[in-house]
Structure formats: structure tokens, C-alpha cells
Design a protein around this motif. Sequence first.
Motif: not given
Length: 289
Positions: A18-29, A40-51
Motif C-alpha cells: 500500500n505505497p503512497i500514490n500507487n494505482n490502487i489508492n490513486n487511480p489515474s483515470t 472535481t478531481i480527476t486522478g491522484p489526490r491527497i487528503l486535505h481537510k475534514i469538516t
Amino acid sequence: MAVLLLGFMFSCDNTTSNPINNNINNPSTGTGGSGSTGTTITGPRILHKITANNEITQEFVTTGGILEKAIYREDSGPNSFLIAVVTYTSGKITKVKVDQQVNGTTPANNIAYNFDITYDSGGKINSTIGNTSIGTTAGFTSEYAYTYDSAGKMTKIVEKKKIGADYSQYTNYNFTNTGDNITKVVTETGPTTSAGVPTSTVLMTTTYNYTSYDNKINPYTTLPKTFFVIWSLMHPLNFPLLSVNNVTNYNVQYNGTPMVSPNFTYLYDSMNYPISDQTQTQKYIYKAL
């Protein structure tokens, strides 16, 4: 602190699966949930905030996908925060420093946590030293040693706590893994000799059963796993932040007595990331990478 972290847990690299930015957790399409700008985010992302109820409860400050700081709002007041600053050496997190901040300043009785992290030759955490202080007064020191199975999954952490030169207490954190999810954590606490040798006495046992998960992506896996190992040492209820999927039910037993057993449901985007709970009270905001 326990109540605070309990509320933070359910908004949800040191493993090869489960490495960061892999294709399982960050699909590229595909298309995903909204980002920090509402797009709207298309592709990889990173958690920024929780409200929660449109108030920020957690914020992860990142640059180029690198976590620099985590900010957690405390329940004690709207301007009270825990701020964790992350230091890297050769691309790995080697220090995490957690301080309080109230109304923009560090209080005189600030409770500070300083963690130093080392790794084995395979890149897994093999030891952590945690020092606490209250204001200018030094508190206790905790030494952590880690055990892994043949697949590289964490199975045990042994903590030895001391004040000054003398040890006084141990805590064993015992993990049960089911696939890539942590399904049980049992902590056992008892006394040690002054030299740090654990006795056979167990004074307190707490069992955290994470009884069910969804099959979607845990948003915390977009951030460094090492950070959440350290964050979970401050309260083990948070250990499922290391899991691949999102907890939907858990229960806690203290010395065999059941304490809590809540259920959780989520709404997801088209890329299988949570974007809110079912009531849309709590929301997850991401940054595109």
C-alpha cells in the motif's frame, strides 16, 4: 485527548502492498470528489481537510504530496488545536513534534510530544523514542520496539515507559490483521523493574475490535503511514487509520467490560473515495496531485 482522537478517527508508507500514490489508492483515470477549491478531481489526490458541520476539524498541510503539518481542532474550544510538525531525513519521516495552540499561541502549560523514529534496512519502523513535557518540565520517555510478520505487517509494538533513568511501566500493543486491514488491537499494561524488564503482571487490558470495513479507499492512505503510526501511539483507537479500507463498526472493551460500539456509513465518489458520512455532516476534502 481520548475523546478528541475518538472524534477524529472516523472521517478515514511503510508497507509494500500500500505505497503512497500507487494505482490502487490513486487511480489515474476517472472523476473524483471535490477538491479544496470545489472543483472535481480527476486522478491522484491527497487528503486535505475534514469538516464537521462546515467547521474544519482536521487539516493536512502538504506541498507536492509531502505532509508537512497536521492540525487537529480540540473539543475544548474553537481556537484550541493540536499541531503536529513532521521532519524528514532522506525522504523518510524521522521526527514528529506535537504541541498545543490556543488562540494562536502556545500556552505556558503546553503538553508537548516529541517522537524520534528510526527504520530497519527494509524501510520499516524499528524503534521510536517519545518524550513528553508540560511547559518547561520534562515528563516521561517511552521507548517503542516493533515486530512484523513475514509479509511485513505490524503484529506488535512493545512500549517501555520511564521517568528519568528508571523504567516503571510497559504496554504491549498486539495487532490482528485481516488482509490489509487491522481488525483488532489488544493493549496490555503492567509494571516493569527499574531496569525495564516487564513483569508477568497485567494491570489493564483494553481490546479494540474493528469488526467490519467497507471495500472502498481509506482517505488517510493518501498520507504517509508513518505519521499515523505515531499519531496512533497517542491513542490506539486510531490504528485503523493505517488500514486500506474504512471502518464501519467497532467496539471497545476495557478489562473485559464493553464500552462503546458505533456504526459508520459513508458516501463515495466515482473513484471510491469517501466524500462524506451518510448525513453529509462530516465531509472529506482532497487536493489534486
